[in-house]
Design a protein around this motif. Structure first.
Motif, PDB file in Angstrom:
ATOM      1  N   GLU A  70     -16.511  -5.143  12.420  1.00  0.00           N
ATOM      2  CA  GLU A  70     -16.143  -4.273  13.534  1.00  0.00           C
ATOM      3  C   GLU A  70     -15.185  -3.178  13.074  1.00  0.00           C
ATOM      4  N   VAL A  71     -15.234  -2.047  13.773  1.00  0.00           N
ATOM      5  CA  VAL A  71     -14.253  -0.978  13.581  1.00  0.00           C
ATOM      6  C   VAL A  71     -13.442  -0.872  14.865  1.00  0.00           C
ATOM      7  N   LEU A  72     -12.131  -1.002  14.742  1.00  0.00           N
ATOM      8  CA  LEU A  72     -11.257  -1.087  15.910  1.00  0.00           C
ATOM      9  C   LEU A  72     -10.184  -0.002  15.861  1.00  0.00           C
ATOM     10  N   ASP A  73      -9.560   0.237  16.998  1.00  0.00           N
ATOM     11  CA  ASP A  73      -8.431   1.160  17.098  1.00  0.00           C
ATOM     12  C   ASP A  73      -7.279   0.459  17.801  1.00  0.00           C
ATOM     13  N   ASN A  74      -6.066   0.914  17.496  1.00  0.00           N
ATOM     14  CA  ASN A  74      -4.858   0.388  18.143  1.00  0.00           C
ATOM     15  C   ASN A  74      -4.679  -1.112  17.918  1.00  0.00           C
ATOM     16  N   THR A  75      -4.978  -1.546  16.701  1.00  0.00           N
ATOM     17  CA  THR A  75      -4.790  -2.935  16.292  1.00  0.00           C
ATOM     18  C   THR A  75      -4.120  -2.944  14.918  1.00  0.00           C
ATOM     19  N   ILE A  76      -3.848  -4.150  14.411  1.00  0.00           N
ATOM     20  CA  ILE A  76      -3.489  -4.354  13.008  1.00  0.00           C
ATOM     21  C   ILE A  76      -4.436  -5.406  12.455  1.00  0.00           C
ATOM     22  N   SER A  77      -5.243  -5.027  11.480  1.00  0.00           N
ATOM     23  CA  SER A  77      -6.165  -5.940  10.812  1.00  0.00           C
ATOM     24  C   SER A  77      -5.476  -6.489   9.569  1.00  0.00           C
ATOM     25  N   LEU A  78      -5.286  -7.806   9.520  1.00  0.00           N
ATOM     26  CA  LEU A  78      -4.521  -8.447   8.450  1.00  0.00           C
ATOM     27  C   LEU A  78      -5.430  -9.356   7.619  1.00  0.00           C
ATOM     28  N   THR A  79      -5.296  -9.263   6.312  1.00  0.00           N
ATOM     29  CA  THR A  79      -6.055 -10.113   5.398  1.00  0.00           C
ATOM     30  C   THR A  79      -5.080 -10.891   4.531  1.00  0.00           C
ATOM     31  N   ALA A  80      -5.150 -12.218   4.616  1.00  0.00           N
ATOM     32  CA  ALA A  80      -4.274 -13.105   3.852  1.00  0.00           C
ATOM     33  C   ALA A  80      -5.028 -13.618   2.630  1.00  0.00           C
ATOM     34  N   ILE A  81      -4.356 -13.614   1.479  1.00  0.00           N
ATOM     35  CA  ILE A  81      -5.011 -13.969   0.218  1.00  0.00           C
ATOM     36  C   ILE A  81      -4.143 -14.959  -0.558  1.00  0.00           C
ATOM     37  N   LYS A  82      -4.800 -16.001  -1.085  1.00  0.00           N
ATOM     38  CA  LYS A  82      -4.163 -16.955  -1.989  1.00  0.00           C
ATOM     39  C   LYS A  82      -5.050 -17.108  -3.219  1.00  0.00           C
ATOM     40  N   PHE A  83      -4.499 -16.823  -4.395  1.00  0.00           N
ATOM     41  CA  PHE A  83      -5.255 -16.925  -5.637  1.00  0.00           C
ATOM     42  C   PHE A  83      -5.018 -18.286  -6.294  1.00  0.00           C
ATOM     43  N   SER A  84      -5.996 -18.698  -7.103  1.00  0.00           N
ATOM     44  CA  SER A  84      -5.829 -19.937  -7.850  1.00  0.00           C
ATOM     45  C   SER A  84      -5.061 -19.703  -9.139  1.00  0.00           C
ATOM     46  N   SER A  85      -5.337 -18.589  -9.829  1.00  0.00           N
ATOM     47  CA  SER A  85      -4.647 -18.323 -11.094  1.00  0.00           C
ATOM     48  C   SER A  85      -4.199 -16.875 -11.246  1.00  0.00           C
ATOM     49  N   THR A  86      -4.801 -15.946 -10.516  1.00  0.00           N
ATOM     50  CA  THR A  86      -4.436 -14.528 -10.617  1.00  0.00           C
ATOM     51  C   THR A  86      -2.999 -14.299 -10.153  1.00  0.00           C
ATOM     52  N   LYS A  87      -2.279 -13.489 -10.899  1.00  0.00           N
ATOM     53  CA  LYS A  87      -0.911 -13.122 -10.538  1.00  0.00           C
ATOM     54  C   LYS A  87      -0.890 -11.675 -10.048  1.00  0.00           C
ATOM     55  N   ILE A  88      -0.018 -11.382  -9.122  1.00  0.00           N
ATOM     56  CA  ILE A  88       0.115 -10.007  -8.642  1.00  0.00           C
ATOM     57  C   ILE A  88       1.545  -9.516  -8.839  1.00  0.00           C
ATOM     58  N   LYS A  89       1.649  -8.195  -8.962  1.00  0.00           N
ATOM     59  CA  LYS A  89       2.953  -7.536  -8.995  1.00  0.00           C
ATOM     60  C   LYS A  89       2.876  -6.336  -8.073  1.00  0.00           C
ATOM     61  N   THR A  90       3.908  -6.112  -7.281  1.00  0.00           N
ATOM     62  CA  THR A  90       3.938  -4.965  -6.373  1.00  0.00           C
ATOM     63  C   THR A  90       5.025  -3.983  -6.800  1.00  0.00           C
ATOM     64  N   CYS A  91       4.718  -2.693  -6.644  1.00  0.00           N
ATOM     65  CA  CYS A  91       5.677  -1.626  -6.964  1.00  0.00           C
ATOM     66  C   CYS A  91       5.540  -0.528  -5.913  1.00  0.00           C
ATOM     67  N   GLU A  92       6.579   0.279  -5.758  1.00  0.00           N
ATOM     68  CA  GLU A  92       6.497   1.408  -4.839  1.00  0.00           C
ATOM     69  C   GLU A  92       7.344   2.565  -5.351  1.00  0.00           C
ATOM     70  N   VAL A  93       6.960   3.762  -4.936  1.00  0.00           N
ATOM     71  CA  VAL A  93       7.764   4.964  -5.173  1.00  0.00           C
ATOM     72  C   VAL A  93       7.787   5.759  -3.877  1.00  0.00           C
ATOM     73  N   ASP A  94       8.706   6.705  -3.807  1.00  0.00           N
ATOM     74  CA  ASP A  94       8.833   7.601  -2.657  1.00  0.00           C
ATOM     75  C   ASP A  94       8.584   9.016  -3.147  1.00  0.00           C
ATOM     76  N   ILE A  95       7.659   9.726  -2.515  1.00  0.00           N
ATOM     77  CA  ILE A  95       7.298  11.069  -2.961  1.00  0.00           C
ATOM     78  C   ILE A  95       8.506  12.004  -2.967  1.00  0.00           C
ATOM     79  N   ALA A  96       9.503  11.723  -2.139  1.00  0.00           N
ATOM     80  CA  ALA A  96      10.693  12.577  -2.066  1.00  0.00           C
ATOM     81  C   ALA A  96      11.505  12.551  -3.356  1.00  0.00           C
TER      82      ALA A  96
END
Length: 380
Positions: A70-96
């Motif tokens: 479905e394609v929806l408006d005025n909602t928040i679509s959330l996807t939860a993920i759990k890996f068995s062995s894959t590791k993740i790293k998150t980073c962010e920058v600010d354009i300013a």
């Protein structure tokens, strides 16, 4: 790898698909795509964080949310993920913090140890960031084997401001990246527009970044109005029906550029991505059935590229496609769902620009008016 989807609407969690019986207290990553007004609400962010207390929570405003087929408006679509062995790293920058989007993109990728890095998912502000410069900056510093995909945040059809957040209430100007590490991680990608080119191939003779002045030495706005015919009276709205196909040096296949605005006083057109001087361009037009078929073909390309059955298919498509297809917009997501089958979790959003390679596992580029798909699974 386990996944679940949750839909937030009308100040509550209204739907949940959790066939893998995921424990929401023990997750690796939650991706949330939603309406700007909802994501900017601190109370709603607190509710999301309470539901997913230990996960990396990445939120991005959209021009439409994809929840399964479905394609929806005025909602928040959330996807939860759990890996068995894959590791993740998150980073962010600010354009300013940077002189330009190229430097922001290169700085973002430099934050990752690229040894064993397989995939980077980038979600960027879609108003303050130049998407073309962003991908050029990321490509300049990434290792060849690293796949970069993602998109620019949206704001419905308002084009006022877009928001992205990492473990906090989303804000303007943020660019967030998620790096995926692991020998057992399987990834594939596909992208296709489905637009029809028409008319002669022409040369850009005057432009500045994403502002186009002249094609073949002629004023672009006058030329465009000739091609649009009766639709010229409906500008700028009708411009979404007629994007531009552009061939850029170093890129084998043409890419699509959306028209954001026209300036009658300066006789210019502004696009959602750079239109370099000397590039070859052709006008394009919409065919509803071909747009939907292209979404299906993009999914098929994922399976051809890597024949695993995806656990998660992340769809990032363009606000322009959503506005053009109107009430038929669900059909392009349904077409993808039919290719992958009911064992694949489908999530994503409608964006102000799509980031995906044209060549298999090649450098990423900025697309407009294109359905892009990234598939993820883990080997048991």
């Amino acid at each position: 790898m386990k996944t679940a989807t949750v839909l937030f609407e009308n100040n509550s969690f209204v739907r949940e698909l959790n066939d893998d019986n995921l424990d929401f207290v023990d997750l690796d990553l939650v991706l949330g795509f939603g309406a700007r007004d909802l994501l900017s609400d601190q109370k709603i962010f607190n509710e999301l964080k309470n539901k997913f207390p230990s996960s990396e929570l990445v939120l991005c405003s959209s021009a439409g949310e994809i929840y399964q087929d479905e394609v929806l408006d005025n909602t928040i679509s959330l996807t939860a993920i759990k890996f068995s062995s894959t590791k993740i790293k998150t980073c962010e920058v600010d354009i300013a913090d940077f002189q330009n989007s190229f430097l922001a993109g290169s700085s973002l990728i430099k934050k990752f140890d690229q040894q064993h890095l397989k995939l980077v998912l980038v979600l960027s502000d879609g108003g303050k960031v130049n998407g073309s410069e962003l991908v050029n900056g990321m490509n300049a510093v990434k290792k060849e084997e690293v796949l970069i995909v993602g998109g620019l945040a949206g704001d419905a059809a308002k084009f006022e401001k877009t928001l992205v957040g990492l473990n906090e209430t989303p804000q303007q100007g943020k660019i967030v990246a998620i790096g995926f590490y692991g020998a057992k991680l399987l990834v594939s990608h596909g992208s296709l527009g489905g637009w029809e080119s028409f008319g002669l191939e022409r040369i850009v003779t005057k432009s500045e970044s994403n502002v186009l002045y002249e094609i073949d030495g002629k004023n672009v706005l006058d030329l465009y109005k000739i091609y649009l015919g009766k639709y010229a009276e409906e500008l700028p709205g009708s411009a979404l029906l007629f994007p531009l196909s552009i061939k850029i040096d170093g890129v084998d296949e043409p890419v699509v550029r959306t028209i954001l605005s026209i300036d009658e006083s300066n006789q210019t057109m502004t696009f959602a991505g750079d239109v370099p001087k000397g590039s070859k361009v052709r006008f394009m037009k919409a065919n509803f059935d071909r747009l939907i078929d292209a979404a299906s073909q993009a999914a098929a390309c994922c399976l051809e590229l890597n024949s695993f059955n995806p656990k998660l298919a992340l769809l990032i498509s363009c606000v322009g496609r959503k506005l053009i297809l109107g009430s038929r917009i669900d059909e392009e997501v349904e077409a993808v769902s039919e290719i992958f089958g009911d064992k694949t979790t489908i999530s994503g959003f409608y964006s102000y620009g799509e980031i995906s390679p044209l060549k298999p596992y090649g450098e990423c580029i900025l697309h407009n008016q294109t359905m892009t798909i990234t598939c993820i699974n883990e080997i048991d």
